[in-house]
Design an enzyme around this catalytic site. Structure first.
Site, short mmCIF file in Angstrom:
data_model
loop_
_atom_site.label_atom_id
_atom_site.label_comp_id
_atom_site.label_asym_id
_atom_site.label_seq_id
_atom_site.Cartn_x
_atom_site.Cartn_y
_atom_site.Cartn_z
N CYS A 12 -2.13 -0.28 7.13
CA CYS A 12 -1.28 0.91 7.08
C CYS A 12 -1.18 1.59 8.44
O CYS A 12 -0.12 2.09 8.81
CB CYS A 12 -1.81 1.87 6.02
SG CYS A 12 -1.73 1.15 4.36
N GLU A 48 1.05 3.86 1.81
CA GLU A 48 1.59 4.26 3.11
C GLU A 48 2.73 3.34 3.53
O GLU A 48 3.74 3.81 4.06
CB GLU A 48 0.47 4.23 4.17
CG GLU A 48 -0.67 5.18 3.90
CD GLU A 48 -1.79 4.59 3.06
OE1 GLU A 48 -2.92 5.09 3.16
OE2 GLU A 48 -1.55 3.60 2.31
N CYS A 87 -5.84 2.22 5.84
CA CYS A 87 -6.55 1.01 6.26
C CYS A 87 -5.88 0.46 7.53
O CYS A 87 -4.83 0.95 7.96
CB CYS A 87 -6.51 -0.02 5.13
SG CYS A 87 -4.87 -0.76 4.90
N HIS A 130 0.86 -1.18 0.00
CA HIS A 130 0.00 0.00 0.00
C HIS A 130 0.90 1.24 0.00
O HIS A 130 2.05 1.19 0.45
CB HIS A 130 -0.89 0.01 1.24
CG HIS A 130 -1.91 -1.08 1.25
ND1 HIS A 130 -3.03 -1.04 2.05
CD2 HIS A 130 -1.99 -2.26 0.57
CE1 HIS A 130 -3.75 -2.12 1.86
NE2 HIS A 130 -3.13 -2.89 0.98
#
Length: 161
Positions: free
Chosen positions: A92, A61, A89, A59
């Site tokens: 993250c 992040e 999410c 992801h």
């Protein structure tokens, strides 16, 4: 923790995260971008690489956190701020906690992501404890289960974290 960034800085960095996300879409990736600004002011960027790298943990992040840790040669990013184009999410958020990120700012929220087909509501429900059937997790007794921890405690050259 240092003082919070100024409103202008927050807008600037969130704008950069959004621009990264838009560019990533143009490059064939997902609509997520992020940056970590370390305590010294260095910016470390990340975009969603899930489909590019076939890595479900890539992801934006997490990529930004990995980049910041590598760039600063330190797994402890205390004093850093994470800026994300979208609400992080649970994966993250956990990565930011492990990295000791001080603050997180995001632009779009999880509802905007869900409207675009990125609905992680089930994950939030799982971590709230309301959907344990999504992925049963259980502890199994093994006689040697503590051996790795004993090895860790006995290692005088370990790096604490």
């Amino acid at each position: 923790m240092d003082a919070a960034p100024s409103a202008a800085d927050i807008q600037e960095f969130l704008g950069q995260a959004i621009n990264l996300a838009v560019q990533n879409v143009a490059d064939g990736g997902g609509p997520f971008g992020a940056l970590v600004v370390t305590a010294d002011g260095t910016r470390h960027f990340g975009v969603n690489r899930v489909t590019r790298d076939n890595d479900p943990t890539a992801h934006a992040e997490v990529v930004a956190i990995r980049t910041a840790a590598a760039g600063s040669a330190n797994f402890d990013l205390s004093g850093s701020v994470l800026y994300a184009s979208c609400e992080p999410c649970p994966l993250c958020l956990a990565a930011a906690l492990w990295a000791r990120i001080d603050r997180v700012y995001f632009a779009a929220d999880r509802h905007g992501a869900a409207a675009a087909g990125f609905d992680d509501a089930l994950f939030y429900e799982y971590f709230d404890g309301t959907r344990p059937e999504l992925m049963p997790v259980s502890q199994t007794d093994v006689t040697t289960s503590n051996v790795p921890f004993e090895a860790w405690r006995d290692n005088p050259d370990r790096t604490e974290y």
